[in-house]
Design a protein around this motif. Structure first.
Motif, short mmCIF file in Angstrom:
data_model
loop_
_atom_site.label_atom_id
_atom_site.label_comp_id
_atom_site.label_asym_id
_atom_site.label_seq_id
_atom_site.Cartn_x
_atom_site.Cartn_y
_atom_site.Cartn_z
N GLY A 36 -17.56 22.03 -14.45
CA GLY A 36 -18.89 21.30 -14.30
C GLY A 36 -19.48 21.75 -13.01
N PHE A 37 -18.74 22.00 -11.85
CA PHE A 37 -18.64 22.37 -10.23
C PHE A 37 -19.25 23.78 -10.45
N VAL A 38 -17.80 24.20 -10.97
CA VAL A 38 -17.70 25.73 -10.93
C VAL A 38 -18.39 26.13 -11.78
N LYS A 66 -30.31 13.88 -0.32
CA LYS A 66 -28.78 13.50 0.53
C LYS A 66 -27.80 12.82 -0.53
N GLY A 67 -28.44 11.75 -1.11
CA GLY A 67 -27.76 10.34 -1.76
C GLY A 67 -26.71 11.75 -2.63
N LEU A 68 -27.66 12.66 -3.88
CA LEU A 68 -26.64 13.24 -4.73
C LEU A 68 -25.95 14.01 -4.24
N ALA A 72 -22.30 13.27 -5.24
CA ALA A 72 -21.25 14.68 -5.64
C ALA A 72 -20.15 15.51 -5.13
N ARG A 73 -20.18 15.22 -3.58
CA ARG A 73 -19.03 15.24 -2.82
C ARG A 73 -17.87 14.75 -2.63
N ALA A 74 -18.19 13.16 -2.97
CA ALA A 74 -17.21 12.34 -3.31
C ALA A 74 -16.65 12.38 -3.75
N VAL A 75 -17.44 12.91 -5.19
CA VAL A 75 -16.54 12.77 -6.60
C VAL A 75 -15.91 13.98 -6.78
N LEU A 76 -16.28 15.17 -6.01
CA LEU A 76 -15.27 16.41 -5.80
C LEU A 76 -13.89 16.25 -5.08
#
Ligand code: HEM
Length: 230
Positions: A36-38, A66-68, A72-76
């Motif tokens: 999904g990210f890619v 910033k929150g998003l 997203a960085r944490a999930v990734l």
């Protein structure tokens, strides 16, 4: 009485993760997050063809929520970590289960792409670290004039004006294509969606998606090298 009764996992989710199926499911689910990210990242990058203003505005917009961004960085990060952990553990299980290699076995069922998973994966991990150091941190190329998002367009153009850098990205996107092809296909199997009737369709879907992603990403360094984006 026999003591060989099947032991059911007694530690809930962790117990399920201890099984091979649990690890495969974790690989599939974390793989899905990364796919999904890619796809989103590739589509976002194509905005570079709309010009510097549009691309920088897009990069700025991503960084202002910033929150998003940190969510997203944490999930990734968790997904990448669990994906690598389960891949290493599954490889060790397969190695232990393999008979002693006094006979050289040639696999008829595994594809070229599946055999490349265990070297394309680590090279892609190295690529991602390099890529973050390149564009996000600006630590590996003094030619990255504005590390971070402020002048994302100028960073990308300057970065890919270096032929070895552009070629390395294009090479990595070829590996990504192979890795995604087998990964998407395995993911569908691990999620229990494999059915002989749909196998050809799933394989075409995996091939189409990995091809589009690799071409979409590579279009950027190729266009900079050709002077189409400057
Ligand atoms: C030609 C291919 C690619 C180009 C041109 C590209 C470009 C970029 C750019 C410009 C940034 C933004 C840096 C910033 O503004 O802070 C970025 C960030 C990032 N890219 Fe790529 N990228 C490519 C391929 C990939 C691939 C294949 C992956 C992963 C498999 C990836 C993962 C990331 C990650 C994780 C970030 C950091 C996002 C964040 O700030 O949290 N990129 N990329």
């Amino acid at each position: 009485m026999s003591t060989t009764a099947i032991q059911l996992p007694s530690r809930g989710l962790l117990g399920f993760y201890d099984t091979t199926l649990g690890k495969k499911l974790v690989m599939a689910l974390t793989g899905m997050v990364m796919v999904g990210f890619v796809v989103g990242h590739m589509a976002g990058n194509l905005q570079i063809f709309l010009g510097a203003e549009a691309f920088n505005k897009y990069a700025d917009m991503l960084h202002s929520a910033k929150g998003l961004l940190y969510g997203a960085r944490a999930v990734l990060l968790v997904s990448v970590g669990l994906h690598i952990l389960s891949a290493v553990q599954l490889a060790l299980i397969a190695k232990r289960a393999r008979p002693q290699n006094y006979v050289k076995l040639t696999s008829t069922t595994s594809t070229y792409a599946s055999r490349t998973m265990y070297w394309s994966g680590p090279i892609l991990a190295v690529f991602i670290v390099y890529h973050l150091l390149h564009f996000t941190v600006g630590a590996v190329h003094p030619t990255t004039p504005f590390p971070g998002h402020v002048q994302a367009y100028q960073n990308v153009v300057t970065g890919f004006q270096s032929v070895p850098v552009a070629l390395f990205y294009i090479f990595a996107m070829g590996l990504l294509c192979l890795h995604l092809y087998h990964g998407v296909w395995s993911m569908l199997q691990s999620l229990g969606l494999a059915h002989p009737q749909y196998t050809p369709l799933f394989k075409k879907f995996a091939a189409g998606l990995s091809f589009v992603v690799a071409i979409g990403f590579s279009a950027v360094p190729i266009s900079v090298l050709l002077g189409i984006v400057q």
